[in-house]
Design a protein around this motif. Structure first.
Motif, mmCIF file in Angstrom:
data_model
loop_
_atom_site.group_PDB
_atom_site.id
_atom_site.type_symbol
_atom_site.label_atom_id
_atom_site.label_comp_id
_atom_site.label_asym_id
_atom_site.label_seq_id
_atom_site.Cartn_x
_atom_site.Cartn_y
_atom_site.Cartn_z
ATOM 1 N N LYS A 70 0.813 -1.224 0.000
ATOM 2 C CA LYS A 70 0.000 0.000 0.000
ATOM 3 C C LYS A 70 0.843 1.270 0.000
ATOM 4 O O LYS A 70 0.526 2.241 -0.679
ATOM 5 N N TYR A 71 1.922 1.269 0.802
ATOM 6 C CA TYR A 71 2.671 2.509 1.000
ATOM 7 C C TYR A 71 4.006 2.560 0.265
ATOM 8 O O TYR A 71 4.608 3.630 0.164
ATOM 9 N N ALA A 72 4.465 1.414 -0.256
ATOM 10 C CA ALA A 72 5.736 1.401 -0.982
ATOM 11 C C ALA A 72 5.597 0.770 -2.361
ATOM 12 O O ALA A 72 6.580 0.664 -3.098
ATOM 13 N N ASN A 73 4.361 0.349 -2.735
ATOM 14 C CA ASN A 73 4.131 -0.309 -4.026
ATOM 15 C C ASN A 73 5.036 -1.522 -4.214
ATOM 16 O O ASN A 73 5.293 -1.938 -5.343
ATOM 17 N N ASN A 74 5.508 -2.099 -3.109
ATOM 18 C CA ASN A 74 6.402 -3.261 -3.169
ATOM 19 C C ASN A 74 5.557 -4.512 -2.979
ATOM 20 O O ASN A 74 5.117 -4.806 -1.875
ATOM 21 N N HIS A 75 5.340 -5.265 -4.066
ATOM 22 C CA HIS A 75 4.458 -6.429 -4.037
ATOM 23 C C HIS A 75 5.208 -7.739 -3.836
ATOM 24 O O HIS A 75 4.574 -8.784 -3.735
ATOM 25 N N PHE A 76 6.532 -7.691 -3.782
ATOM 26 C CA PHE A 76 7.291 -8.942 -3.737
ATOM 27 C C PHE A 76 8.280 -9.006 -2.575
ATOM 28 O O PHE A 76 9.143 -9.877 -2.531
ATOM 29 N N GLY A 77 8.153 -8.086 -1.649
ATOM 30 C CA GLY A 77 8.992 -8.116 -0.459
ATOM 31 C C GLY A 77 10.473 -7.988 -0.743
ATOM 32 O O GLY A 77 11.305 -8.479 0.020
ATOM 33 N N ILE A 78 10.832 -7.317 -1.838
ATOM 34 C CA ILE A 78 12.250 -7.191 -2.201
ATOM 35 C C ILE A 78 12.908 -6.132 -1.315
ATOM 36 O O ILE A 78 12.461 -4.995 -1.253
ATOM 37 N N LYS A 79 13.985 -6.563 -0.653
ATOM 38 C CA LYS A 79 14.696 -5.656 0.246
ATOM 39 C C LYS A 79 15.697 -4.802 -0.536
ATOM 40 O O LYS A 79 15.947 -5.030 -1.715
ATOM 41 N N CYS A 80 16.246 -3.807 0.135
ATOM 42 C CA CYS A 80 17.083 -2.818 -0.552
ATOM 43 C C CYS A 80 18.327 -3.437 -1.194
ATOM 44 O O CYS A 80 18.600 -3.236 -2.370
ATOM 45 N N HIS A 81 19.100 -4.199 -0.435
ATOM 46 C CA HIS A 81 20.375 -4.757 -0.904
ATOM 47 C C HIS A 81 21.330 -3.613 -1.299
ATOM 48 O O HIS A 81 20.946 -2.448 -1.352
ATOM 49 N N ASN A 82 22.544 -3.971 -1.588
ATOM 50 C CA ASN A 82 23.581 -2.955 -1.845
ATOM 51 C C ASN A 82 23.433 -2.246 -3.184
ATOM 52 O O ASN A 82 23.974 -1.165 -3.390
ATOM 53 N N ASP A 83 22.716 -2.878 -4.136
ATOM 54 C CA ASP A 83 22.632 -2.304 -5.479
ATOM 55 C C ASP A 83 21.420 -1.401 -5.671
ATOM 56 O O ASP A 83 21.131 -0.964 -6.788
ATOM 57 N N TRP A 84 20.698 -1.089 -4.594
ATOM 58 C CA TRP A 84 19.482 -0.266 -4.718
ATOM 59 C C TRP A 84 19.797 1.186 -4.381
ATOM 60 O O TRP A 84 20.316 1.493 -3.314
ATOM 61 N N SER A 85 19.463 2.096 -5.301
ATOM 62 C CA SER A 85 19.719 3.523 -5.078
ATOM 63 C C SER A 85 18.430 4.342 -5.058
ATOM 64 O O SER A 85 18.473 5.564 -4.980
ATOM 65 N N GLY A 86 17.286 3.648 -5.152
ATOM 66 C CA GLY A 86 16.007 4.353 -5.161
ATOM 67 C C GLY A 86 15.492 4.639 -3.768
ATOM 68 O O GLY A 86 16.209 4.519 -2.766
ATOM 69 N N LYS A 87 14.200 5.019 -3.677
ATOM 70 C CA LYS A 87 13.582 5.330 -2.388
ATOM 71 C C LYS A 87 13.413 4.059 -1.568
ATOM 72 O O LYS A 87 13.390 2.951 -2.105
ATOM 73 N N THR A 88 13.286 4.233 -0.263
ATOM 74 C CA THR A 88 13.214 3.084 0.634
ATOM 75 C C THR A 88 12.021 3.180 1.584
ATOM 76 O O THR A 88 11.454 4.251 1.790
ATOM 77 N N TYR A 89 11.670 2.035 2.142
ATOM 78 C CA TYR A 89 10.584 1.940 3.122
ATOM 79 C C TYR A 89 11.061 0.976 4.212
ATOM 80 O O TYR A 89 11.536 -0.117 3.905
ATOM 81 N N HIS A 90 10.941 1.381 5.461
ATOM 82 C CA HIS A 90 11.467 0.563 6.553
ATOM 83 C C HIS A 90 10.335 -0.047 7.380
ATOM 84 O O HIS A 90 9.355 0.625 7.706
ATOM 85 N N LYS A 91 10.489 -1.313 7.688
ATOM 86 C CA LYS A 91 9.528 -2.015 8.537
ATOM 87 C C LYS A 91 10.210 -3.224 9.162
ATOM 88 O O LYS A 91 11.225 -3.716 8.663
ATOM 89 N N ASP A 92 9.630 -3.715 10.250
ATOM 90 C CA ASP A 92 10.169 -4.907 10.910
ATOM 91 C C ASP A 92 9.864 -6.136 10.075
ATOM 92 O O ASP A 92 8.743 -6.301 9.575
ATOM 93 N N ASP A 93 10.859 -7.000 9.925
ATOM 94 C CA ASP A 93 10.661 -8.253 9.188
ATOM 95 C C ASP A 93 11.459 -9.343 9.908
ATOM 96 O O ASP A 93 11.154 -9.668 11.047
#
Length: 354
Positions: A70-93
């Motif tokens: 809903k808030y990050a448009n992330n439908h596949f639970g993909i985490k940031c990893h080192n190669d991500w330079s876009g916007k981020t969303y933080h939550k407990d997992d």
């Protein structure tokens, strides 16, 4: 044998709790109807079975109901990893305050999911038949996509329960996708009561999803019908992907017209935006506000000025109703006219829109 079956059922129930997803069968059908086109498109581009993409999306996003979707448009639970330079969303997992990728749209999430599976660790998957969803499901688990020991079984169950494998047909015609009773084959082993429940669901669902006619926009009092009225008469639909709703443009912005009983939630699902996004774009006056029948609902952030230079205030108009009419932000409208939040509008008053 019975003991093993009971253990498997128990593990499935536990995994549902661990995943923490709360969604209904209607949410799943809604998700399929909304994103099947996208999944098929990505299959034709990248070779990943659409059934796998849809099942993963349903499972990872809670059929689009998770906060991450809903808030990050992330439908596949993909985490940031080192190669991500876009916007981020933080939550407990798995750990506290973990970093997840945040996307501009669900479509961007589907594309990144396809690119993510092109990493070397998943290379063996692309040697499999695109119609062998079972092998793909087990291959994803083996490659370490998810830590849940029943991840593959859950994907397979979703695919078979909702006949998602029908989307794996080569060059599936995207424009024919629609959730109907006929293209979801009924399981003949299901009880008669269950089949009747499913048929009733589809009957209501397809009535709800009927196309909206641009010439019928203003609701009559005490009736479920619409009639043409004033400013709505000359609306001309424009091309807009990923929705069956009629979409229009005003001040260079895409918008839809709210129907009877519409909510920001079901409009957001139809147009593949987050509910929070849609409320923000339309400057909902309070948390429980829902659009009234005939209200214009913008799919983009409104501009700082309008195409029309001046507006003459009519009786009962508000800053918000005028802002919606011209596709201009309320604070921009106030700033152009030196108005505070407490300023009252007077019929006949001239408002600058540029």
């Amino acid at each position: 044998m019975k003991k093993n079956l009971c253990i498997l059922i128990l593990l499935l129930q536990i995994s549902l709790v661990l995943y923490g997803q709360s969604y209904t069968q209607a949410d799943i059908y809604n998700y399929i109807d909304t994103y099947a086109r996208v999944a098929v498109d990505k299959m034709n581009q990248h070779g990943i079975p659409a059934s796998i993409t849809l099942a993963q999306g349903i499972l990872e996003s809670g059929a689009g109901q998770s906060d991450l979707a809903k808030y990050a448009n992330n439908h596949f639970g993909i985490k940031c990893h080192n190669d991500w330079s876009g916007k981020t969303y933080h939550k407990d997992d798995d750990a506290r305050n973990e970093c997840f990728r945040k996307y501009k749209s669900p479509q961007e999430s589907f594309e990144d999911h396809s690119q993510f599976l092109k990493k070397n660790r998943y290379a063996d998957l692309f040697q499999l038949e695109s119609t062998d969803y079972k092998a793909w499901a087990h291959g994803l688990k083996k490659a370490g996509y998810a830590t849940n020991p029943l991840y593959a079984e859950r994907l397979i169950k979703l695919i078979e329960d909702y006949n998602l494998s029908r989307f794996d047909i080569e060059n599936y015609q995207i424009d024919t996708l629609r959730v109907t009773e006929n293209n979801l084959q009924e399981n003949q082993k299901e009880p008669q009561e269950k089949q009747a429940e499913k048929r009733e669901f589809f009957k209501k669902w397809n009535m709800q999803k009927s196309h909206y006619k641009p010439q019928s926009l203003q609701q009559k009092e005490n009736q479920g019908e619409y009639q043409e009225l004033g400013i709505y008469q000359n609306l001309i639909p424009v091309e807009y992907p990923y929705t069956n709703r009629a979409v229009y443009k005003n001040n260079g912005l895409y918008f839809v017209v709210a129907r009877a009983n519409d909510t920001y939630y079901n409009i957001a699902i139809d147009v593949q935006l987050g509910v929070g996004e849609l409320k923000l774009y339309n400057e909902a006056p309070h948390r429980k506000y829902e659009p009234y029948p005939g209200e214009w609902v913008y799919l983009q952030r409104k501009h700082g000025k309008a195409e029309t230079p001046v507006h003459i205030v009519r009786r009962d108009e508000t800053i918000r109703s005028i802002a919606q009419q011209y596709g201009i932000r309320q604070n921009a409208l106030r700033k152009l006219n030196n108005l505070s939040k407490d300023s009252a509008l007077v019929p006949g008053q001239k408002l600058r829109l540029q």
